[in-house]
Design an enzyme around this catalytic site. Structure first.
Site, PDB file in Angstrom:
ATOM      1  N   CYS A   1       0.771  -1.127   0.074  1.00 55.71           N
ATOM      2  CA  CYS A   1      -0.185   0.001  -0.132  1.00 55.71           C
ATOM      3  C   CYS A   1       0.893   1.252   0.083  1.00 55.71           C
ATOM      4  O   CYS A   1       1.724   1.506   1.055  1.00 55.71           O
ATOM      5  CB  CYS A   1      -1.032  -0.017   1.123  1.00 55.71           C
ATOM      6  SG  CYS A   1      -1.726  -1.698   1.511  1.00 55.71           S
TER       7      CYS A   1
ATOM      8  N   CYS B   1     -10.087   0.176  18.918  1.00 60.87           N
ATOM      9  CA  CYS B   1      -9.977  -0.236  17.729  1.00 60.87           C
ATOM     10  C   CYS B   1      -8.439  -0.914  17.465  1.00 60.87           C
ATOM     11  O   CYS B   1      -7.489  -0.057  17.845  1.00 60.87           O
ATOM     12  CB  CYS B   1      -9.998   0.673  16.668  1.00 60.87           C
ATOM     13  SG  CYS B   1     -11.707   1.418  16.713  1.00 60.87           S
TER      14      CYS B   1
HETATM   15 FE1  SF4 Z   1      -1.324  -2.069   3.763  1.00 56.42          FE
HETATM   16 FE2  SF4 Z   1      -2.310  -2.437   6.056  1.00 56.42          FE
HETATM   17 FE3  SF4 Z   1      -0.280  -3.711   5.528  1.00 56.42          FE
HETATM   18 FE4  SF4 Z   1      -0.486  -0.935   5.764  1.00 56.42          FE
HETATM   19  S1  SF4 Z   1      -0.712  -2.404   7.453  1.00 56.42           S
HETATM   20  S2  SF4 Z   1       0.716  -1.916   4.230  1.00 56.42           S
HETATM   21  S3  SF4 Z   1      -2.490  -0.527   5.130  1.00 56.42           S
HETATM   22  S4  SF4 Z   1      -2.105  -4.039   4.531  1.00 56.42           S
END
Ligand code: SF4
Ligand code: SAM
Ligand code: DTB
Length: 318
Positions: A59, A99
């Site tokens: 991401c 959360c």
């Molecule tokens: Fe992607 Fe979640 Fe991993 Fe960050 S923690 S790289 S948002 S999958």
């Protein structure tokens, strides 16, 4: 109630709402908001990163991806006890939802998942709503989280299906939707939203809202994040998202999904009090509390207390 709950929104309708004169858009959003929610109330949620960094996904926005060198210290899954102590502190400071986020691509069965289930049970026993965001789930894992009492599962779609591939290459929109459906099937609330400021166009924001607003049921909560640009990520130089653009997306989400909690999520540290106030007027009714999100800064209790006081709003009682 006059604002009916619809699941047949078209992209054109959502775009037309989004592009209304701001005064008209906010008026419509506020009218819907007060039919379904107390306009003076804002929910506070506390986030905790229970497993940090070294995530195999790529991401482009995320400081926790192993594909980017952000200098973040990776950490193993926290002990159940330490997590529950943090939850207790959060509850004492007025948060009603806790959360827990893990930098995983997907959940694997075993000791670690069993610990997460214990965390969920422990948070519920404190009388708080419990939310997790752990990556992809199987149906059996979603069912076990439901059994442990999980209130909501956060799994963001981030942007439109068309733009998604520009931001993430290690999983698809379809993968995301599959997990979301499993969460829903298990009877857990779906928390699903996105990020503004990734370089997307307005139509990508509308595409995201369209995917969310045509789900039946609508998500229980919709986080609207402004990108927090982190050095070492491919998006480190993205310019900040104007507060008015946040407010337009929030207002459109409020009108299209009247019952959902719309959460003004990451990015508040860089926003003025006035921009945040505009987002509340647009229908945001939840924020993350405390001085840290998962790995990046958040305004903190004092600034938020002063803000809510100035606005005459409250996070006590619903
Ligand atoms: Fe992607 Fe979640 Fe991993 Fe960050 S923690 S790289 S948002 S999958
Ligand atoms: N790994 C899990 C996943 O991606 O589903 C859970 C944790 S992940 C950090 C949770 C969400 O945080 C992402 O879906 C993304 O929307 C948001 N996020 C991550 N980095 C961000 C950033 N720099 N700015 C704004 N939001 C961010
Ligand atoms: C969401 O939509 N935003 C939160 C929560 N869901 C998990 C996470 C924001 C993370 C911001 C970057 C960081 O602090 O690492």
């Amino acid at each position: 109630m006059s604002a009916e709950i619809r699941h047949d929104w078209t992209r054109a309708e959502l775009r037309a709402l989004h592009d209304l004169p701001l005064t008209e858009l906010l008026f419509r959003a506020q009218s819907v908001h007060r039919e379904y929610h107390d306009p003076a109330y804002v929910q506070r949620c506390t986030l905790l990163s229970i497993k940090t960094g070294a995530c195999p996904e790529d991401c482009a926005y995320c400081p926790q991806s192993a594909h980017h060198d952000t200098g973040l210290e990776k950490e193993k899954l926290m002990d159940v006890e330490a997590v529950l102590e943090a939850a207790k502190r959060a509850s004492e400071s007025g948060s009603t939802r806790f959360c827990m986020g893990a930098a995983w691509r997907e959940v694997r069965d075993g000791e670690q998942f069993d610990s997460v289930l214990d965390m969920v049970r422990g948070v519920r026993a404190l009388g708080m709503e419990a939310c997790c965001t752990l990556g992809m789930l199987t149906q059996d894992q979603a069912d076990r989280l439901a059994e442990a009492g999980l209130t909501a599962y956060n799994h963001n779609l981030d942007t439109s299906e068309e733009f998604y591939g520009d931001i993430i290459s290690t999983r698809t929109y379809e993968d995301r939707l599959r997990t979301i459906s499993r969460v829903q099937q298990a009877g857990i609330g779906v928390c699903c939203g996105g990020i503004l400021g990734l370089g997307e166009g307005i139509d990508d924001r509308i595409g995201l809202l369209h995917t969310l607003a045509t789900r039946n049921p609508h998500p229980e909560s919709v986080p609207v994040n402004a990108l927090v640009p982190v050095e070492g990520t491919p998006l480190e130089d993205r310019p900040p998202v104007p507060g008015i653009e946040m407010a337009r997306v929030i207002a459109t989400a409020r009108i299209a999904m009247p019952r959902a909690r719309v959460r003004l999520s990451a990015g508040r540290t860089e926003m003025s009090d006035e921009a945040q106030a505009l987002c509340f007027m647009a229908g945001a009714n939840s924020i993350f509390a405390g001085d840290k999100l998962l790995t990046t800064p958040n305004p903190g209790e004092d600034r938020d207390a002063a803000l809510l006081e100035q606005l005459g709003m409250t996070s006590v009682g619903a």
